[in-house]
Design a protein around this motif. Structure first.
Motif, PDB file in Angstrom:
ATOM      1  N   VAL A  13      12.003  -9.980  -3.338  1.00 12.02           N
ATOM      2  CA  VAL A  13      12.539  -9.929  -2.271  1.00 12.02           C
ATOM      3  C   VAL A  13      12.112  -8.667  -1.612  1.00 12.02           C
ATOM      4  CG1 VAL A  13      14.954  -9.990  -1.209  1.00 12.02           C
ATOM      5  CG2 VAL A  13      14.480 -11.862  -2.704  1.00 12.02           C
ATOM      6  N   CYS A  14      12.642  -7.733  -2.393  1.00 17.71           N
ATOM      7  CA  CYS A  14      12.364  -6.281  -1.882  1.00 17.71           C
ATOM      8  C   CYS A  14      10.510  -5.884  -1.479  1.00 17.71           C
ATOM      9  CB  CYS A  14      12.663  -5.265  -2.864  1.00 17.71           C
ATOM     10  SG  CYS A  14      14.378  -5.532  -3.144  1.00 17.71           S
ATOM     11  N   LEU A  15      10.029  -6.774  -2.227  1.00 21.87           N
ATOM     12  CA  LEU A  15       8.628  -6.697  -1.979  1.00 21.87           C
ATOM     13  C   LEU A  15       8.241  -7.059  -0.680  1.00 21.87           C
ATOM     14  CD1 LEU A  15       6.165  -5.663  -3.748  1.00 21.87           C
ATOM     15  CD2 LEU A  15       5.391  -8.038  -4.285  1.00 21.87           C
ATOM     16  N   SER A  16       8.773  -8.375  -0.261  1.00 22.04           N
ATOM     17  CA  SER A  16       8.665  -8.975   1.131  1.00 22.04           C
ATOM     18  C   SER A  16       8.724  -8.229   2.255  1.00 22.04           C
ATOM     19  CB  SER A  16       9.264 -10.356   1.244  1.00 22.04           C
ATOM     20  OG  SER A  16      10.741 -10.089   1.180  1.00 22.04           O
ATOM     21  N   SER A  17       9.631  -7.149   2.010  1.00 23.40           N
ATOM     22  CA  SER A  17      10.133  -6.179   3.359  1.00 23.40           C
ATOM     23  C   SER A  17       9.145  -4.894   3.129  1.00 23.40           C
ATOM     24  CB  SER A  17      11.551  -5.989   3.398  1.00 23.40           C
ATOM     25  OG  SER A  17      11.740  -5.002   2.041  1.00 23.40           O
ATOM     26  N   CYS A  18       8.292  -4.756   2.360  1.00 17.47           N
ATOM     27  CA  CYS A  18       7.329  -3.503   2.191  1.00 17.47           C
ATOM     28  C   CYS A  18       6.539  -3.527   3.422  1.00 17.47           C
ATOM     29  CB  CYS A  18       6.542  -3.789   1.085  1.00 17.47           C
ATOM     30  SG  CYS A  18       7.521  -3.245  -0.439  1.00 17.47           S
ATOM     31  N   VAL A  19       6.531  -2.402   3.993  1.00 19.28           N
ATOM     32  CA  VAL A  19       5.726  -2.040   5.258  1.00 19.28           C
ATOM     33  C   VAL A  19       4.410  -1.794   5.011  1.00 19.28           C
ATOM     34  CG1 VAL A  19       5.531  -0.839   7.420  1.00 19.28           C
ATOM     35  CG2 VAL A  19       7.909  -1.811   6.977  1.00 19.28           C
ATOM     36  N   GLU A  20       3.454  -2.408   5.517  1.00 24.58           N
ATOM     37  CA  GLU A  20       2.064  -2.291   4.988  1.00 24.58           C
ATOM     38  C   GLU A  20       1.553  -1.461   6.461  1.00 24.58           C
ATOM     39  OE1 GLU A  20       1.042  -6.052   4.616  1.00 24.58           O
ATOM     40  OE2 GLU A  20       2.582  -6.264   3.009  1.00 24.58           O
ATOM     41  N   ILE A  21       0.986  -0.169   6.372  1.00 20.12           N
ATOM     42  CA  ILE A  21       0.482   0.426   7.113  1.00 20.12           C
ATOM     43  C   ILE A  21      -1.100   0.392   6.971  1.00 20.12           C
ATOM     44  CG2 ILE A  21      -0.038   2.739   8.814  1.00 20.12           C
ATOM     45  CD1 ILE A  21       2.904   3.449   7.733  1.00 20.12           C
ATOM     46  N   GLU A  22      -1.782  -0.271   8.189  1.00 21.69           N
ATOM     47  CA  GLU A  22      -3.292  -0.202   7.882  1.00 21.69           C
ATOM     48  C   GLU A  22      -3.792   1.075   8.512  1.00 21.69           C
ATOM     49  OE1 GLU A  22      -6.919  -3.267   8.957  1.00 21.69           O
ATOM     50  OE2 GLU A  22      -4.562  -3.923   9.515  1.00 21.69           O
ATOM     51  N   THR A  23      -4.480   1.671   7.470  1.00 20.01           N
ATOM     52  CA  THR A  23      -5.098   3.307   7.604  1.00 20.01           C
ATOM     53  C   THR A  23      -6.377   3.146   8.268  1.00 20.01           C
ATOM     54  OG1 THR A  23      -5.719   3.294   5.396  1.00 20.01           O
ATOM     55  CG2 THR A  23      -3.474   4.201   6.177  1.00 20.01           C
ATOM     56  N   TYR A  24      -6.535   4.002   9.302  1.00 22.73           N
ATOM     57  CA  TYR A  24      -7.798   4.071   9.829  1.00 22.73           C
ATOM     58  C   TYR A  24      -8.517   5.644   9.761  1.00 22.73           C
ATOM     59  CZ  TYR A  24      -6.876  -0.348  12.449  1.00 22.73           C
ATOM     60  OH  TYR A  24      -6.563  -1.688  12.416  1.00 22.73           O
ATOM     61  N   ASP A  25      -9.612   5.584   9.493  1.00 22.71           N
ATOM     62  CA  ASP A  25     -10.382   7.088   9.768  1.00 22.71           C
ATOM     63  C   ASP A  25     -10.930   7.131  11.252  1.00 22.71           C
ATOM     64  OD1 ASP A  25      -9.945   7.627   7.027  1.00 22.71           O
ATOM     65  OD2 ASP A  25     -11.603   6.694   6.431  1.00 22.71           O
ATOM     66  N   ASN A  26     -10.921   8.451  11.484  1.00 25.96           N
ATOM     67  CA  ASN A  26     -11.337   8.405  12.829  1.00 25.96           C
ATOM     68  C   ASN A  26     -13.031   8.512  12.859  1.00 25.96           C
ATOM     69  OD1 ASN A  26     -11.883   9.334  15.426  1.00 25.96           O
ATOM     70  ND2 ASN A  26     -11.178  11.325  15.296  1.00 25.96           N
ATOM     71  N   THR A  27     -13.835   7.442  12.663  1.00 28.04           N
ATOM     72  CA  THR A  27     -14.854   7.180  12.580  1.00 28.04           C
ATOM     73  C   THR A  27     -15.452   6.127  13.715  1.00 28.04           C
ATOM     74  OG1 THR A  27     -14.806   5.483  11.044  1.00 28.04           O
ATOM     75  CG2 THR A  27     -15.203   7.635  10.248  1.00 28.04           C
ATOM     76  N   PRO A  28     -16.579   6.177  14.195  1.00 29.90           N
ATOM     77  CA  PRO A  28     -16.828   5.288  15.124  1.00 29.90           C
ATOM     78  C   PRO A  28     -16.364   3.510  14.719  1.00 29.90           C
ATOM     79  CG  PRO A  28     -18.403   6.533  14.938  1.00 29.90           C
ATOM     80  CD  PRO A  28     -17.637   6.961  13.949  1.00 29.90           C
ATOM     81  N   ARG A  29     -16.872   3.136  13.442  1.00 30.50           N
ATOM     82  CA  ARG A  29     -16.739   1.968  12.944  1.00 30.50           C
ATOM     83  C   ARG A  29     -15.020   1.706  13.039  1.00 30.50           C
ATOM     84  NH1 ARG A  29     -19.066  -2.599  12.925  1.00 30.50           N
ATOM     85  NH2 ARG A  29     -20.912  -1.321  12.536  1.00 30.50           N
ATOM     86  N   ASP A  30     -14.074   2.725  12.669  1.00 26.41           N
ATOM     87  CA  ASP A  30     -12.585   2.359  12.557  1.00 26.41           C
ATOM     88  C   ASP A  30     -11.973   2.338  13.825  1.00 26.41           C
ATOM     89  OD1 ASP A  30     -12.965   2.171   9.677  1.00 26.41           O
ATOM     90  OD2 ASP A  30     -11.339   3.531   9.098  1.00 26.41           O
ATOM     91  N   ASN A  31     -12.641   3.153  14.640  1.00 25.91           N
ATOM     92  CA  ASN A  31     -12.078   3.022  16.090  1.00 25.91           C
ATOM     93  C   ASN A  31     -12.554   1.803  16.851  1.00 25.91           C
ATOM     94  OD1 ASN A  31     -10.724   5.514  17.119  1.00 25.91           O
ATOM     95  ND2 ASN A  31     -12.574   6.455  16.078  1.00 25.91           N
ATOM     96  N   PHE A  32     -13.596   1.361  16.414  1.00 21.21           N
ATOM     97  CA  PHE A  32     -14.014  -0.142  16.924  1.00 21.21           C
ATOM     98  C   PHE A  32     -13.284  -1.012  16.430  1.00 21.21           C
ATOM     99  CE2 PHE A  32     -16.517  -3.977  15.632  1.00 21.21           C
ATOM    100  CZ  PHE A  32     -16.551  -4.503  17.076  1.00 21.21           C
TER     101      PHE A  32
END
Lengths: 333, 276
Positions: A13-32
């Motif tokens: 139950v606790c796991l279901s409320s975990c907030v997952e933040i998608e992390t991006y690097d400041n690269t052309p690919r990640d910005n795209f």
């Protein structure tokens, strides 16, 4: 055993409320990828505009290079955004603002500011964002409103419509008005209604799917308790009427004594939201679609009641065809 | 009027057979620390910055359950200023919460040289606002919570070089409650248009909302008051309507605490005592 199961359930139950933040690097690919995903999950007109956004990803992904310059990356990302052909979609960096302006660039302007000066002269009055005057030859009340970001006040509107009370008609010129605050659109429109009127609907996304929309919420105009004009009103429009101005034109069409005249409006019916890329570039996109009272899209603009173009001969003679025709209609009726 | 109140209070005290004795602990402290804010309604990126907080806490001994119950109330006000990774956009945050509840002293506390341990339930009302300065029609996300929190408090007194000290730890976490959340892509403008916003309030529990407040303090009792330093760690996570918020904060506090000894509604000079 029973306690172990309970602990396991509590953990899940606790796991279901975990907030997952998608992390991006400041690269052309990640910005795209970040930009593509923001649009994929939030943009509201993919279906209406028949855009295959996954195909867009596949096509533009090939053009992303690890060591491309900011200018090159901006050019590719901006080009990708223009696939949705939406004036409310912008990419903003410190060195440029990506935009789609075909909704007016490909059409006649039907507006010349030097012609407006012929009618307003130099002795017009200014109330907030409203320039107004009783035209001397015809006694028609003329209001020029060029920006829905410019303030409108109830007291100013009371004063203007009191000044116009003996005019046979009123011209409200909103040509080249690119939008602004919806609250000003509603405030101005409320002067032309005699009863509460449904003028459209608004929806919002309820999930990341392209067709995940809420039930439409009706939008109403409630008549103002201030001074309301009793005479006919002609609203002048052109292709540069966009966003909040498009919203105003949609609303005013349902007012009883109003005629819209000119060219089709530019559209822009999606309420824009904002987001950003890992490199700090700002992105704006249509997020909440709005419709007219018949639940039809107004994203591509609204046809006027009386189509009218600016004539070259009139321009040469220092006349604005739309204003002249509006005066004719108001004096005739 | 004041005289009447004093007489009435006196009568009440006499009718109970003995003088009403109340011991109250008051704490006021200011904290500063770091915070991280991620709110997917505003941005896909995490913002980092500083947070300034103020805490006003009161613990009051009661006669309930043979004096084992202490009532706690705490007001917390925090302001935060954060920047995105590119440092070119800001999110400001403000939170206000009020906590009121009862804590029960557990039996193990009666043994000598053992920490005093309390467990209990508190009610909490929290109002928060996150404001992104760059966003157009989605600049704000509001946080509203009404919670029932589980709370655990442990306090331990000891001496170093004849100087009395008290260390205290409190953990509190909401168990069930009600919270506000817009729908996934809903503008606050649209909420203003709707005559009924029935989908905005949600049942909240560990399946969609987690919050942990860890609070560790050290008090240095002096003659009439105590100096106070503390470390607080906050974790807030909310996952509703496809929207996600995660806020973490680590702050250090300094302040002054005071014990007020009231007998029959008369407060005596502050004196360092123990509520717990």
């Amino acid at each position: 055993m029973c306690f172990k199961s309970a602990y396991a359930c509590l953990f899940l139950v606790c796991l279901s409320s975990c907030v997952e933040i998608e992390t991006y690097d400041n690269t052309p690919r990640d910005n795209f990828e970040a930009l593509w995903k923001i649009m994929d999950e939030h943009y509201c007109f993919f279906e209406y505009k028949n855009v295959d956004w996954q195909q867009v990803h596949d096509d533009y992904s090939l053009r992303i290079q690890d060591k491309m310059s900011d200018e090159d990356l901006f050019a590719v990302l901006n080009e990708m955004l223009q696939e949705v052909k939406d004036g409310h979609v912008n990419l903003v960096s410190v060195f440029d603002v990506g935009r789609y302006w075909k909704w007016f660039e490909d059409y006649p302007a039907n507006y010349k500011s030097e012609l407006i000066e012929q009618y307003l002269g130099f002795d017009y009055r200014i109330a907030g964002g409203l320039y107004y005057k009783v035209l001397p030859d015809d006694s028609i009340g003329y209001i020029r409103y060029s920006d829905f970001s410019s303030s409108i006040g109830n007291q100013a509107l009371n004063y203007i419509f009191t000044q116009f009370k003996d005019c046979p008609g009123i011209i409200l010129d909103v040509r080249n008005n690119g939008g602004g605050y919806l609250s000003y659109s509603t405030l101005l429109a409320s002067r032309f209604f005699e009863q509460k009127t449904r003028i459209g609907y608004i929806q919002h996304k309820t999930g990341t799917g392209h067709n995940d929309f809420s039930e439409p919420v009706p939008q109403y105009i409630t008549p103002s308790e201030g001074v309301r004009p009793t005479q006919k009103v002609v609203v002048l429009t052109n292709r540069k009427c966009y966003s909040a101005c498009n919203d105003f034109i949609n609303a005013i069409r349902y007012a009883p004594k109003v005629i819209t005249m000119g060219d089709r409006s530019g559209g822009g019916s999606g309420l824009p939201f904002s987001s950003e890329l890992p490199n700090g570039w700002y992105v704006r996109f249509s997020a909440c679609p709005t419709y007219n009272a018949e639940m039809q899209h107004i994203e591509s603009g609204i046809e006027p009641d009386v189509p009218m173009q600016l004539s070259d001969i009139d321009v040469q003679n220092g006349k604005d065809t739309l204003i002249e025709e509006a005066i004719l209609i108001l004096k005739t009726e | 009027m004041k005289l009447v109140l004093i007489i009435l209070t006196g009568i009440l005290a006499l009718s109970s057979g003995r003088a009403q004795e109340i011991l109250t602990y008051r704490l006021k402290s200011i904290g500063v620390g770091t915070t991280s804010i991620y709110d997917s309604y505003l941005s896909p990126l995490q913002y980092d910055g500083l947070q300034l907080s103020f805490i006003d806490e009161q613990l009051r001994a009661t006669n309930l359950l043979k004096g084992r119950v202490v009532s706690q109330s705490m007001l917390n006000f925090s302001l935060a200023s954060t920047l995105n990774p590119a440092q070119n956009a800001a999110t400001y945050a403000g939170y206000f919460s009020g906590v009121f509840g009862e804590l029960y002293r557990l039996p193990l506390s009666t043994q000598n040289n053992m920490p005093t341990v309390f467990a209990g339930v508190t009610g909490e009302a929290l109002v928060g606002i996150l404001y992104n300065t760059r966003n157009g029609n989605n600049p704000v996300n509001v946080k509203l919570h009404l919670n029932l929190n589980l709370s655990l408090l442990a306090a331990y007194r000891f001496q170093i070089a004849k100087q009395a000290l008290q260390v205290r730890y409190q953990l509190s976490a909401p168990a069930v409650g009600v919270c506000f959340s817009p729908e996934y892509g809903q503008a606050y403008y649209e909420m203003a248009l709707e005559e009924s916003n029935e989908n905005l309030f949600h049942f909240a529990s560990w399946h969609n909302h987690q919050r942990w407040n860890n609070y560790l303090s050290l008090e240095l009792p002096l003659n009439r008051f105590a100096l106070f330093i503390a470390y607080r760690n906050n974790y807030y996570a909310l996952k509703i309507n496809g929207l996600q918020t995660r806020i973490t904060a680590n702050s250090f506090f300094a302040g002054v605490s005071m014990y007020l000894h009231t007998v029959s509604s008369r407060t005596y000079k502050p004196q360092y005592r123990y509520v717990f």
